[in-house]
Design an enzyme around this catalytic site. Sequence first.
Site, mmCIF file in Angstrom:
data_model
loop_
_atom_site.group_PDB
_atom_site.id
_atom_site.type_symbol
_atom_site.label_atom_id
_atom_site.label_comp_id
_atom_site.label_asym_id
_atom_site.label_seq_id
_atom_site.Cartn_x
_atom_site.Cartn_y
_atom_site.Cartn_z
ATOM 1 N N LEU A 13 0.830 -1.199 0.000
ATOM 2 C CA LEU A 13 0.000 0.000 0.000
ATOM 3 C C LEU A 13 0.866 1.250 0.000
ATOM 4 O O LEU A 13 2.032 1.218 0.372
ATOM 5 C CB LEU A 13 -0.924 -0.006 1.221
ATOM 6 C CG LEU A 13 -1.936 -1.152 1.266
ATOM 7 C CD1 LEU A 13 -2.740 -1.096 2.563
ATOM 8 C CD2 LEU A 13 -2.862 -1.109 0.063
ATOM 9 N N CYS A 14 0.256 2.359 -0.393
ATOM 10 C CA CYS A 14 0.896 3.665 -0.463
ATOM 11 C C CYS A 14 1.621 3.961 0.836
ATOM 12 O O CYS A 14 1.062 3.732 1.907
ATOM 13 C CB CYS A 14 -0.172 4.715 -0.734
ATOM 14 S SG CYS A 14 0.427 6.391 -0.821
ATOM 15 N N PRO A 15 2.837 4.414 0.775
ATOM 16 C CA PRO A 15 3.635 4.828 -0.379
ATOM 17 C C PRO A 15 4.609 3.759 -0.873
ATOM 18 O O PRO A 15 5.503 4.047 -1.649
ATOM 19 C CB PRO A 15 4.406 6.029 0.168
ATOM 20 C CG PRO A 15 4.721 5.620 1.580
ATOM 21 C CD PRO A 15 3.485 4.846 2.039
#
Length: 75
Positions: A13-15
């Site tokens: 998941l981000c980042p």
Amino acid sequence: MDFDLDIDARGLLCPLPVLRLRKRMGGLESGQIARLLADDPAAHVDVPHFCAEQGHGFLGSEEIEDGTAYLVRKG
């Protein structure tokens, strides 16, 4: 399109997808192409933004069976 480096960031998941892209692109020469595989919805915004900020060329994206493939040319 042919690419020089394949980076699998699916499940991150981000980042993290963009961080993995940045780290792995360090070994490429200018003009070489990396393909990033990601399934994080934020990558649709993060990858083009990363390219613009770092001087890389965003060559586009393509939906694949289990995510999206992004092509980036090292600047």
